[in-house]
Design a protein around this motif. Structure first.
Motif, PDB file in Angstrom:
ATOM      1  N   UNK A 156      30.968 -37.611 -17.329  1.00 30.77           N
ATOM      2  CA  UNK A 156      31.530 -36.555 -18.185  1.00 30.77           C
ATOM      3  C   UNK A 156      30.624 -35.327 -18.183  1.00 30.77           C
ATOM      4  N   UNK A 157      29.309 -35.574 -18.249  1.00 37.32           N
ATOM      5  CA  UNK A 157      28.357 -34.466 -18.250  1.00 37.32           C
ATOM      6  C   UNK A 157      28.397 -33.703 -16.940  1.00 37.32           C
ATOM      7  N   UNK A 158      28.469 -34.415 -15.824  1.00 36.83           N
ATOM      8  CA  UNK A 158      28.530 -33.760 -14.527  1.00 36.83           C
ATOM      9  C   UNK A 158      29.829 -32.971 -14.369  1.00 36.83           C
ATOM     10  N   UNK A 159      30.923 -33.521 -14.860  1.00 34.03           N
ATOM     11  CA  UNK A 159      32.198 -32.815 -14.800  1.00 34.03           C
ATOM     12  C   UNK A 159      32.153 -31.538 -15.631  1.00 34.03           C
ATOM     13  N   UNK A 160      31.492 -31.621 -16.786  1.00 34.76           N
ATOM     14  CA  UNK A 160      31.360 -30.443 -17.642  1.00 34.76           C
ATOM     15  C   UNK A 160      30.581 -29.342 -16.921  1.00 34.76           C
ATOM     16  N   UNK A 161      29.511 -29.741 -16.226  1.00 37.26           N
ATOM     17  CA  UNK A 161      28.724 -28.761 -15.500  1.00 37.26           C
ATOM     18  C   UNK A 161      29.498 -28.175 -14.315  1.00 37.26           C
ATOM     19  N   UNK A 162      30.226 -29.006 -13.600  1.00 39.34           N
ATOM     20  CA  UNK A 162      30.999 -28.516 -12.461  1.00 39.34           C
ATOM     21  C   UNK A 162      32.091 -27.551 -12.927  1.00 39.34           C
ATOM     22  N   UNK A 163      32.702 -27.846 -14.064  1.00 40.45           N
ATOM     23  CA  UNK A 163      33.721 -26.956 -14.617  1.00 40.45           C
ATOM     24  C   UNK A 163      33.108 -25.610 -14.957  1.00 40.45           C
TER      25      UNK A 163
END
Length: 212
Positions: A33-40
């Protein structure tokens, strides 16, 4: 008596395995979830994100580079990263590192505030500028190349208190966690220092020479 004890021990081991597995799964989901937030965030702002990237400036930052986002701000390539140091007791301390790319390689240098003991002893290199020498400790092979304007800005508190240069990488590190909303602010903090170290059209008058 023996069989119930063995059965209870086996059940306890099974519960522990399930418990540890559940914690590991929850951690992986949180990391995703954290990585997805950063990629977004990176996609929205035109930056790139790397998870545990290999970087050429790793010696300038503490611990492991867990995450880094890179972009161009005011014409300069900047990376903002979260680093972590984990001790033997699994306690983790986090750091935010901002690394700006200079247009040319400079002599290695490290600047940090002096400790009370260091200030009292007065050891280390001296620029000849008493207010700078009393407040900051500097490590470099040749102090004469430092820009006069940089020393003045450092004394005035207009620059980060601690920073280092290796080759063409300027690194500024602070303790703490990194949030997407802080990236641009963190990157911008390094730009005045980068501009003083790396002016677009440097001239001899901008350098300290033997005058300090």
């Amino acid at each position: 008596m023996g069989e119930p004890i063995v059965a209870a021990g086996g059940l306890l081991c099974l519960v522990m395995v399930v418990f540890v597995g559940a914690i590991a799964m929850a951690r992986r989901r949180r990391d995703r979830r954290e990585h997805q937030r950063w990629r977004y965030w990176a996609d929205r702002h035109g930056w790139t994100v790397g998870i545990r990237p290999r970087v050429g400036w790793s010696r300038q930052v503490p611990g492991e580079v867990r995450l880094a986002v890179s972009g161009v701000l005011d014409g300069r390539h900047v990376t903002v990263a979260e680093c972590a140091v984990t001790d033997a007791d699994t306690n983790t301390t986090f750091f935010v590192a901002t690394v700006a790319v200079l247009r040319r390689a400079l002599p290695d240098v490290e600047v940090e505030p002096r400790s009370t003991v260091s200030r009292w002893l007065g050891t280390g290199l001296r620029t000849g500028r008493a207010d700078f020498d009393d407040a900051f400790r500097i490590r470099t092979a040749d102090i004469r190349w430092l820009p006069v304007a940089l020393i003045e800005a450092q004394v005035a508190g207009a620059l980060p208190a601690a920073w280092s240069v290796r080759g063409n990488h300027l690194a500024v590190v602070r303790r703490g966690r990194l949030d997407p909303g802080q990236v641009v602010h963190e990157a911008a903090r390094s730009l005045p220092l980068a501009a003083l170290l790396d002016p677009s059209t440097p001239s001899p008058a901008q350098w300290a020479g033997g005058g300090l």
